[in-house]
Design an enzyme around this catalytic site. Structure first.
Site, short mmCIF file in Angstrom:
data_model
loop_
_atom_site.label_atom_id
_atom_site.label_comp_id
_atom_site.label_asym_id
_atom_site.label_seq_id
_atom_site.Cartn_x
_atom_site.Cartn_y
_atom_site.Cartn_z
N SER A 113 0.83 -1.20 0.00
CA SER A 113 0.00 0.00 0.00
C SER A 113 0.87 1.26 0.00
O SER A 113 1.77 1.39 -0.82
CB SER A 113 -0.95 -0.05 1.20
OG SER A 113 -2.03 0.83 1.03
N ASP A 146 -8.58 -5.85 -5.62
CA ASP A 146 -8.29 -4.59 -4.93
C ASP A 146 -8.94 -3.43 -5.67
O ASP A 146 -9.04 -3.42 -6.89
CB ASP A 146 -6.77 -4.38 -4.86
CG ASP A 146 -6.37 -3.30 -3.88
OD1 ASP A 146 -7.25 -2.77 -3.17
OD2 ASP A 146 -5.17 -2.98 -3.80
N HIS A 159 -6.58 -6.36 -1.58
CA HIS A 159 -5.43 -5.51 -1.25
C HIS A 159 -4.35 -6.27 -0.49
O HIS A 159 -3.17 -5.98 -0.62
CB HIS A 159 -5.95 -4.34 -0.41
CG HIS A 159 -4.97 -3.23 -0.22
ND1 HIS A 159 -4.50 -2.46 -1.26
CD2 HIS A 159 -4.36 -2.74 0.90
CE1 HIS A 159 -3.66 -1.55 -0.80
NE2 HIS A 159 -3.56 -1.70 0.51
#
EC number: 3.4.16.-
Length: 461
Positions: free
Chosen positions: A166, A379, A438
């Site tokens: 991320s 994601d 994610h």
């Protein structure tokens, strides 16, 4: 794995002091398989780290065992907590062995970065000591690596792979460049094996433009929602172009709120889910505060496990990190609450949040260092289409050949179901992970472990 409970026996405590102030603290467990401590990366700024030595380590002087440095997202989320206990460390949040731990492929070094995340802290809660840019965060991490690696022959002979998730990907790119510079100038002794960007926030503009079309394609937005999403994305593009990065961050929040409303609260980490499925339900308010975004990052993972058959105190990361783990470590300040300052870290970096680092990825590739990108199919926030968009903006000399390469399918052990795809050209590698959101190591642990083994070239077990 032998470890089923948290080690409690401490063998050594090393404290070096200057002018009466503690600069660095280090502890090691009874069998030497774990070490942890603080490094004062700047005056009054203390960064926490935790190193696990792999029980699968193969001692081979001609091919040193790799070590992975894990960087979490946010900015402000804790790698020592989330990455360790919820994703790839040896134990889960119930302190049970994780079969898919990345220790099977490498040593693991978790760090709470930037300072203020997790167990890392600044003295006197002086908020002006929090970093304000990715470069500053990378400088702090470089100082930590100097302290850990320069005098440790075992570590500095192992190839270091910087793995980021991320927002951590932005810092990882800057850190890779900082490490190369420090090594070349003789200030740091280590071998950089590569930089791995997992669902990483490299180009915010490309991601926000991907959200509307992606969610329209999977029926979470209609044409009206798509138009509204694209309108705010255009506003963000203009703000970024004009250097209005704080304003772009605020508009990004507005865009997330709008999409949440128009999609009936699609989960930004997995478009097959609703945020209402999380313990942090956003259905009661359309206004998502920054601190809720940081908490949601971790609590999404809590929700991936059933807690119905255990007491409420078990399996909760906040309670674990502020309870038994804090007690085990013995060096965490008594008044420090794990994760309590994540919002302050985010706020300090608000002007950096929407800045792209595509040019830095180009610079990293130009050095010849391996750069690996992996992305989960489901994601939203760091979507695969957004990642592909920024990759296609690279000016790296090998990009056109990379784009021409055919993908190879990925499988997991004897299962012949397609789990993903990969392709490589020279030092750029890309993994598409099917069925994952994610958090790839959580959603597809088997293929994630296989991927890491390929990247680090670890011996087959």
């Amino acid at each position: 794995m032998k470890t089923t409970v948290v080690y409690l026996v401490i063998l050594c405590l090393i404290v070096s002091c200057t002018n009466g102030e503690t600069k660095h603290v280090r502890k090691i467990n009874s069998d030497g398989s774990e070490a942890w401590g603080y490094v004062e990366v700047r005056p009054k700024a203390h960064m926490f780290w935790w190193h696990y030595k792999s029980p699968y380590r193969v001692e081979n002087p001609s091919k040193p065992w790799p070590i992975i440095l894990w960087l979490q997202g946010g900015p402000g989320a804790s790698g020592v907590g989330i990455g360790n206990f919820q994703e790839v460390g040896p134990l889960d949040t119930f302190l049970k062995p994780r079969n898919s731990t990345w220790l099977k492929k490498a040593d693991l070094l978790f760090v709470d970065s930037p300072v203020g995340a997790g167990y890392s802290f600044v003295e006197g809660n002086q908020k002006d000591l929090y970093v304000k840019s990715d470069e500053e965060a990378a400088q702090d991490l470089t100082k930590l690596l100097q302290q850990l690696f320069n005098k440790n022959q075992t570590l500095n002979q192992s190839p270091l792979f910087i793995v980021a998730e991320s927002y951590g990907g932005k810092i990882a790119v800057k850190l890779g460049l900082s490490v190369i510079d420090a090594v070349q100038s003789g200030k740091l002794k280590l071998h950089l094996g590569g930089v791995i960007l997992g669902d990483s926030w490299i180009s915010p503009e490309d991601f926000v433009f991907s959200w509307g079309p992606l969610l329209k394609h999977v029926s979470r937005l209609d044409d009206n929602g798509l138009d509204s999403s694209n309108s705010l994305a255009e506003k963000i593009k203009t703000q970024i172009k004009n250097g209005e990065y704080v304003g772009a961050t605020q508009t990004w929040m507005d865009l997330e709120n709008l999409i949440s409303s128009k999609s009936n609260f699609v989960d930004f980490y997995n478009f097959l889910l609703d945020t209402g499925m999380d313990p942090v339900s956003l259905t009661t308010s359309l206004k998502i505060k920054k601190e809720e975004k940081i908490k949601k990052y971790s609590r999404y993972l809590n929700d991936m496990r059933s807690l119905s058959d255990v007491e409420d105190v078990e399996g909760d990361l906040d309670k674990l990190m502020n309870g038994v783990i804090k007690k085990k470590l013995k060096i965490i300040p008594n008044d420090l609450i794990w994760g309590n300052n994540s919002d302050d870290v985010f706020t300090a970096m608000e002007a950096a949040f929407m800045k792209p680092v595509i040019e830095d990825v180009d610079e990293l590739l130009a050095t010849g260092v391996d750069v690996t990108i992996y992305n989960g199919q489901l994601d939203v926030i760091c979507s695969t289409s957004g990642t592909e968009a920024w990759v296609h903006k690279l000016r790296w000399e090998g990009l056109e050949e990379f784009k021409k390469m055919e993908r190879e399918p990925l499988f997991c052990e004897s299962d012949r179901a397609t789990r993903g795809f990969t392709k490589s050209y020279k030092n750029l590698h890309f993994y598409w992970i099917l069925g994952a959101g994610h958090f790839v190591p959580v959603d597809e642990p088997c293929v994630a472990l296989k991927m890491v083994g390929e990247i680090t070239k670890s011996p087959q077990l």
